[in-house]
Design a protein around this motif. Structure first.
Motif, PDB file in Angstrom:
ATOM      1  N   GLU A 247       0.825  -1.216   0.000  1.00 33.88           N
ATOM      2  CA  GLU A 247       0.000   0.000   0.000  1.00 33.88           C
ATOM      3  C   GLU A 247       0.854   1.260   0.000  1.00 33.88           C
ATOM      4  O   GLU A 247       0.430   2.323  -0.443  1.00 33.88           O
ATOM      5  N   ASP A 248       2.118   1.107   0.471  1.00 36.81           N
ATOM      6  CA  ASP A 248       3.034   2.251   0.496  1.00 36.81           C
ATOM      7  C   ASP A 248       3.709   2.468  -0.862  1.00 36.81           C
ATOM      8  O   ASP A 248       4.582   3.325  -0.995  1.00 36.81           O
ATOM      9  N   VAL A 250       5.722   0.486  -2.272  1.00 40.61           N
ATOM     10  CA  VAL A 250       7.036  -0.161  -2.318  1.00 40.61           C
ATOM     11  C   VAL A 250       6.820  -1.654  -2.568  1.00 40.61           C
ATOM     12  O   VAL A 250       5.854  -2.240  -2.072  1.00 40.61           O
ATOM     13  N   ASP A 256       8.641  -8.428   4.990  1.00 42.83           N
ATOM     14  CA  ASP A 256       7.346  -7.892   5.418  1.00 42.83           C
ATOM     15  C   ASP A 256       6.462  -9.031   5.936  1.00 42.83           C
ATOM     16  O   ASP A 256       5.598  -9.515   5.228  1.00 42.83           O
TER      17      ASP A 256
END
Ligand code: GLU
Length: 282
Positions: A247-248, A250, A256
């Motif tokens: 969502e960022d 990246v 993650d």
């Protein structure tokens, strides 16, 4: 013969995430849509980073996603002999040289030279060990020092001749430009194969006709095409697809943890929901 054969080739160095799910589904769906074969290969040559638990996790995740692969799983660590045979052939062609440099020495050399041409994964190897005289090389080898094997890209290109091409379904016909990656490592001190060597050999031995993988590996295909020419291997068709972003904005990475398929499964997500979120047909 099946019309197409695709593969999904994860490394068991961590939990699979949504990007892996997309890559696996993409390869699977392409094969199934054409009545072809979908194979699973575990790229586990890095014995320091791969873990049996991650391998078990991959099988569990893919099974949860509803994916079934054809034939047995190919584990690269079971096939070091195949990679060794390819290295011997390249050695016989005179396109390999031993490299004794540590990472720190390479960085120091680049700094002293005021920089180096940039490759897709950072500065290119400055060629220090390519320039060793035969006598110096013999002494270093006799000392028994650890070394990697690098491809002498200049010699390799001269031998393979010009005009090598490969085809990407999205980007079209590509003129191979392996020089963009420089003198890549084909065998490491601790591992008798590198990603480039093992993937090229395996795609041929597994008779892969369509290599589907994420766009970050697009530059690597230039080297794989050159290795195919040197080793007398067929060239598959390629499809480099986009990366799944978080969502960022990246790209997802194995670090993650919250975005692993295992975590999503525990959080109550469903394979159908994930397919929809990735824009894949039900
Ligand atoms: N093992 C590689 C990875 O996990 C994929 C290699 C490939 O598809 O060629 O990123």
């Amino acid at each position: 013969m099946a019309p197409i054969t695709t593969r999904f080739a994860p490394s068991p160095t961590g939990g699979l995430h949504l990007g892996h799910a997309f890559a696996a589904w993409f390869a699977h769906d392409r094969a199934r849509a054409a009545g072809g074969r979908f194979l699973l290969r575990l790229e586990d040559i890095d014995r320091t980073r791969c873990r049996p638990a991650f391998e078990a996790g991959i099988v569990e995740d893919l099974t949860w996603l509803g994916l079934a692969w054809d034939g047995p799983i190919r584990r690269q660590s079971d096939h070091f002999d195949d990679y060794r045979a390819a290295l011997e052939r390249l050695e016989g062609l005179g396109v390999l040289y031993p490299c004794f440099c540590t990472r720190a020495e390479i960085a120091a050399e680049i700094q002293a030279a005021g920089g180096a041409p940039q490759g897709p994964a950072g500065p290119l190897y400055p060629g220090t060990c390519r320039r060793l005289s035969p006598a110096e090389r013999a002494v270093r080898l006799a000392e028994g020092g650890d070394h990697a094997l690098r491809l002498d890209i200049g010699k390799a290109l001269a031998l393979a001749g010009g005009g090598l091409t490969w085809f990407d379904e999205k980007a079209g016909l590509q003129a191979a430009r392996p020089e963009l990656l420089g003198d890549v490592v084909l065998a490491r001190k601790e591992t008798p194969a590198s990603y480039h060597l093992a993937v090229t050999v395996d795609d041929a031995l597994q008779e892969i006709t369509l290599v589907t993988r994420a766009i970050d590996l697009f530059p690597a295909t230039h080297i794989h095409r050159l290795l195919q020419a040197l080793l007398g291997l067929p060239t598959p068709c390629y499809h480099h697809h986009g990366l799944v972003m978080g969502e960022d904005g990246v790209r997802l990475a194995k670090r993650d943890k919250a975005l692993t398929l295992a975590a999503m499964r525990e959080a109550g997500e469903t394979p159908a929901g994930l397919r929809a979120s990735l824009g894949l047909a039900p």
